[in-house]
Design a protein around this motif. Structure first.
Motif, PDB file in Angstrom:
ATOM      1  N   GLU A 184       0.839  -1.203   0.000  1.00  0.00           N
ATOM      2  CA  GLU A 184       0.000   0.000   0.000  1.00  0.00           C
ATOM      3  C   GLU A 184       0.865   1.239   0.000  1.00  0.00           C
ATOM      4  N   SER A 206      -2.964  -0.079   7.201  1.00  0.00           N
ATOM      5  CA  SER A 206      -4.153   0.647   7.645  1.00  0.00           C
ATOM      6  C   SER A 206      -5.322  -0.298   7.370  1.00  0.00           C
ATOM      7  N   GLN A 208      -7.652  -0.036   5.489  1.00  0.00           N
ATOM      8  CA  GLN A 208      -8.293   0.491   4.287  1.00  0.00           C
ATOM      9  C   GLN A 208      -9.261  -0.490   3.599  1.00  0.00           C
ATOM     10  N   LYS A 211     -12.253  -1.620   5.757  1.00  0.00           N
ATOM     11  CA  LYS A 211     -13.312  -0.638   6.023  1.00  0.00           C
ATOM     12  C   LYS A 211     -14.157  -0.407   4.781  1.00  0.00           C
ATOM     13  N   ARG A 230       3.975  -0.123   9.585  1.00  0.00           N
ATOM     14  CA  ARG A 230       4.656   0.146   8.311  1.00  0.00           C
ATOM     15  C   ARG A 230       6.150  -0.020   8.512  1.00  0.00           C
ATOM     16  N   GLN A 244      -4.143   4.912  14.345  1.00  0.00           N
ATOM     17  CA  GLN A 244      -5.011   5.798  13.567  1.00  0.00           C
ATOM     18  C   GLN A 244      -6.397   5.882  14.197  1.00  0.00           C
ATOM     19  N   ASP A 246      -9.565   5.809  12.552  1.00  0.00           N
ATOM     20  CA  ASP A 246      -9.869   5.447  11.170  1.00  0.00           C
ATOM     21  C   ASP A 246     -11.383   5.419  10.971  1.00  0.00           C
ATOM     22  N   HIS A 458      -2.526   8.900  -3.181  1.00  0.00           N
ATOM     23  CA  HIS A 458      -3.162   8.493  -1.918  1.00  0.00           C
ATOM     24  C   HIS A 458      -3.210   6.972  -1.859  1.00  0.00           C
ATOM     25  N   HIS A 459      -4.140   6.359  -2.542  1.00  0.00           N
ATOM     26  CA  HIS A 459      -4.088   4.916  -2.800  1.00  0.00           C
ATOM     27  C   HIS A 459      -4.934   4.591  -4.017  1.00  0.00           C
ATOM     28  N   GLY A 495      -5.915  12.325   6.744  1.00  0.00           N
ATOM     29  CA  GLY A 495      -6.140  12.406   5.306  1.00  0.00           C
ATOM     30  C   GLY A 495      -7.083  11.315   4.868  1.00  0.00           C
ATOM     31  N   GLY A 496      -7.691  11.538   3.736  1.00  0.00           N
ATOM     32  CA  GLY A 496      -8.593  10.512   3.224  1.00  0.00           C
ATOM     33  C   GLY A 496      -9.069  10.878   1.849  1.00  0.00           C
ATOM     34  N   SER A 497     -10.099  10.156   1.402  1.00  0.00           N
ATOM     35  CA  SER A 497     -10.602  10.397   0.057  1.00  0.00           C
ATOM     36  C   SER A 497     -11.973   9.782  -0.128  1.00  0.00           C
ATOM     37  N   ARG A 499     -13.892   7.202  -2.418  1.00  0.00           N
ATOM     38  CA  ARG A 499     -13.353   6.016  -3.107  1.00  0.00           C
ATOM     39  C   ARG A 499     -14.057   5.798  -4.439  1.00  0.00           C
ATOM     40  N   GLY A 540     -13.760   8.142   3.213  1.00  0.00           N
ATOM     41  CA  GLY A 540     -13.277   8.013   4.589  1.00  0.00           C
ATOM     42  C   GLY A 540     -12.090   8.895   4.863  1.00  0.00           C
ATOM     43  N   LEU A 541     -11.573   8.684   6.038  1.00  0.00           N
ATOM     44  CA  LEU A 541     -10.447   9.502   6.493  1.00  0.00           C
ATOM     45  C   LEU A 541      -9.798   8.793   7.671  1.00  0.00           C
ATOM     46  N   ALA A 542      -8.510   9.048   7.848  1.00  0.00           N
ATOM     47  CA  ALA A 542      -7.834   8.521   9.045  1.00  0.00           C
ATOM     48  C   ALA A 542      -6.920   9.596   9.613  1.00  0.00           C
TER      49      ALA A 542
HETATM   50  N1  ASP Z   1      -6.136   4.476   4.777  1.00  0.00           N
HETATM   51  C1  ASP Z   1      -5.718   5.821   4.518  1.00  0.00           C
HETATM   52  C2  ASP Z   1      -4.362   6.072   5.164  1.00  0.00           C
HETATM   53  O1  ASP Z   1      -3.899   5.280   5.968  1.00  0.00           O
HETATM   54  C3  ASP Z   1      -6.685   6.834   5.026  1.00  0.00           C
HETATM   55  C4  ASP Z   1      -7.957   6.842   4.257  1.00  0.00           C
HETATM   56  O2  ASP Z   1      -7.937   7.045   3.041  1.00  0.00           O
HETATM   57  O3  ASP Z   1      -9.018   6.700   4.881  1.00  0.00           O
HETATM   58  O4  ASP Z   1      -3.732   7.068   4.895  1.00  0.00           O
END
Ligand code: ASP
Length: 602
Positions: A184, A206, A208, A211, A230, A244, A246, A458-459, A495-497, A499, A540-542
């Motif tokens: 990730e 995370s 991610q 969730k 990590r 986090q 989360d 971000h991811h 931070g988050g986004s 999806r 979401g956000l963490a």
């Molecule tokens: N999982 C993401 C992070 O660890 C946070 C998210 O996008 O909710 O940064």
């Protein structure tokens, strides 16, 4: 000799004794901070996590018997005792630095619950003990009042977080620690399986994927205070495991996530610090953050913004500027107000500083209080060019103008870092001020020179802005994401986004990231499968809890808000982990240590 608790009950903590209790009997328990024996009277400062209470021992009918007085004379720092006595107004001077400074307890009877060796350092606030010693004896270090305050503050933050989100209809759901290794961004910590030879679990970077699956399963608002792992490269103040806050929400867009989270932050800061966070919190786009502050986590407590002077200098005689522009780069500057008199030596230090960020140098104009101009490049410029540049920088008498000319990204990095360094030197950073900002519209993709492909900023599950969908084919680097960071005083605290929940967009995204269909399925198949059975739009956000608490506690190190932290090389100095394991354990896990590793260990 250590005595037992039989028949004893603590009535309250040391600092919970109040003036209203004068004349009544109390039983306190804790650690001996300090003993002062002044002949007929022995004073003991008794400490627990609430604070300190002064105990008074006298050998008379109002105090203790001779045997107990004798015993009190033998008390040493860090002995654990229980004392019963009468609360009184302090006979001697009032100690204004203590909550209980006007009180003392006249001891009638007491027990030594356990003795203590001489501790390797004195347990006290802001002890100057070396970090290695503190961490080796962390259980003693954790007794320090300042660290105890941090740990208690952390507990309060966690408690209030649960309280707030529960009220907002969030469910607290645990996700597995033993999961599937899915790269990730950072390296996974791996756990070998005994039952499945050659197979490994990955510890979560995370929650991610889980969730997002919970959203597919209809739980619609999830929260977890989750441990994440990590295995990143060594860096001071980075922890291999961290926590986090989360969350994930269904049927929402960017504004919904921001709304609930800014109300959360306002609630938290009010409850914990009595700080008012004005809502709504300011929002700026990533591009604006970079252009104005040279950083995607701008510290908004002060100005000193970047000025783009590329247009002003594009035809000037200074080759460093024109060269950078011809190569497609940029020339920008910052104005350090009132620093025009900075000695040359100090400016040289700044040059050295920016070299650390990859800059080849730093051009400057120092404007004296009388308007005289000293500059590293005046000889290449006409007077008109100079004055045009100074006015573009809003330069006034007494100002120091500093310029970087290079590739745009480097210019941002250099001036962003320089801006912070100068603010620090100029004393512009006030720890008691809390300035939040949302940074939005991050780029979706980032070009990796190393891997020669785009990677997700971000991811890979981050949604792009609807208006940029067509750019994904024509100019992927320009696509903006529905991603947001919450920044506090120059620190990214969360931070988050939104999806991606549409499979055609997800497929395209994988394609841009250079995953084949098979690779995507191999890694994320369960998520993609889940999406085939009705997936709600979700986001979401963490938050990084450790960093958030660090800022709220106004401390400089993340280690001071974690009970048992690890050091830079990811080891624990107290338990000495990681450590080697028995041959038998290795065998059960179907593992063998390579000979060259063994040699390296020796
Ligand atoms: N999982 C993401 C992070 O660890 C946070 C998210 O996008 O909710 O940064």
């Amino acid at each position: 000799m250590a005595e037992s608790m039989r028949g004893l009950h603590r009535t309250c903590r040391c600092a919970e004794v109040t003036e209203q209790m004068i004349g009544s009997t109390a039983t306190l328990m804790g650690w001996v901070q300090k003993v002062r024996n002044i002949g007929g009277v022995i004073f003991v400062d008794l400490r627990d996590r609430s604070g300190i209470m002064q105990l008074l021992f006298e050998n008379d009918e109002r105090g203790v018997n001779s045997a107990d007085f004798e015993k009190a004379a033998g008390l040493r720092s860090e002995f654990v005792i229980a004392a019963t006595g009468v609360v009184e107004a302090r006979g001697g001077e009032v100690n204004k630095s203590l909550a209980t400074g006007a009180l003392e307890m006249r001891v009638k009877s007491f027990r030594i619950l356990s003795e203590s060796d001489v501790p390797p350092f004195e347990v006290k606030e802001d002890s100057k003990t070396r970090d290695e010693v503190r961490l080796k004896y962390r259980y003693l270090d954790l007794r320090r009042p300042d660290i105890q305050r941090n740990i208690m503050l952390r507990s309060k933050v966690a408690m209030l977080t649960r309280q707030f989100f529960a009220k907002e209809g969030f469910l607290e759901i645990e996700t597995p620690m033993l999961g599937k290794s899915t790269p990730e961004g950072a390296r996974d910590y791996l756990v070998p399986s005994r039952i499945h030879p050659g197979c490994f679990y990955g510890l979560p970077q995370s929650p991610q994927l889980y969730k997002q699956l919970l959203m597919c399963s209809g739980y619609d608002r999830y929260i977890q205070i989750a441990r994440c792992f990590r295995d990143e490269d060594l860096r001071a103040d980075r922890q291999p495991e961290f926590t986090q806050i989360d969350m994930e929400l269904s049927f929402v867009d960017v504004d919904d996530v921001i709304d609930v989270n800014e109300r959360f932050l306002a609630f938290l800061f009010k409850e914990v610090l009595d700080v008012d966070v004005p809502l709504p919190i300011q929002r700026i786009t990533w591009q604006e953050a970079m252009d104005r502050f040279g950083s995607d986590k701008p510290d908004m407590r002060f100005g000193m913004e970047l000025h783009d002077v590329s247009d002003i200098v594009k035809n000037c005689g200074f080759g460093v500027f024109t060269g950078a522009l011809e190569a497609g780069g940029s020339v920008r500057g910052i104005n350090a107000k009132g620093q025009g008199g900075m000695p040359r030596k100090k400016i040289d230090k700044l040059v050295e500083f920016v070299r650390g960020y990859g800059a080849k140098g730093l051009a400057y104009i120092a404007i004296g209080e009388d308007g005289t101009v000293k500059s590293s490049f005046a000889k290449f410029m006409t007077d008109e060019e100079m004055s045009a540049l100074i006015s573009a920088m809003e330069g006034e008498n007494g100002d120091l103008l500093l310029f970087a000319a290079d590739k745009k990204k480097l210019v941002y990095d250099v001036l962003g870092a320089l801006r912070l360094e100068l603010a620090e030197q100029m004393g512009l950073l006030d720890k008691n001020e809390y300035r939040f900002v949302w940074v939005t519209e991050f780029p979706l993709l980032e070009w990796s020179e190393e891997e020669n492909r785009f990677t997700a900023m971000h991811h890979p599950f981050t949604m792009l802005m609807e208006e940029d969908i067509d750019l994904l084919d024509t100019d992927p680097g320009k696509v903006r994401a529905k991603a947001y960071d919450i920044v506090l005083n120059g620190n990214e605290i969360g931070g988050g986004s939104v999806r991606i929940h549409q499979d055609d967009i997800q497929e395209k995204m994988f394609e841009k990231l250079g995953f084949t269909k098979e690779q995507a399925h191999e890694q994320f198949g369960f998520l993609l499968d889940a999406f085939r059975y009705g997936v709600p739009p979700h986001a979401g956000l963490a938050y990084g809890l450790d960093r958030l608490v660090m800022l709220m506690a106004k401390v400089d190190s993340i280690r001071d808000v974690i009970a048992f932290p690890k050091v830079k090389d990811a080891s624990c100095l107290m338990t000495k982990s990681p450590s080697e394991v028995d041959e038998k354990q290795l065998e059960e896990l179907h593992l063998e240590i390579r000979k060259d590793t063994e040699a390296a260990q020796e």
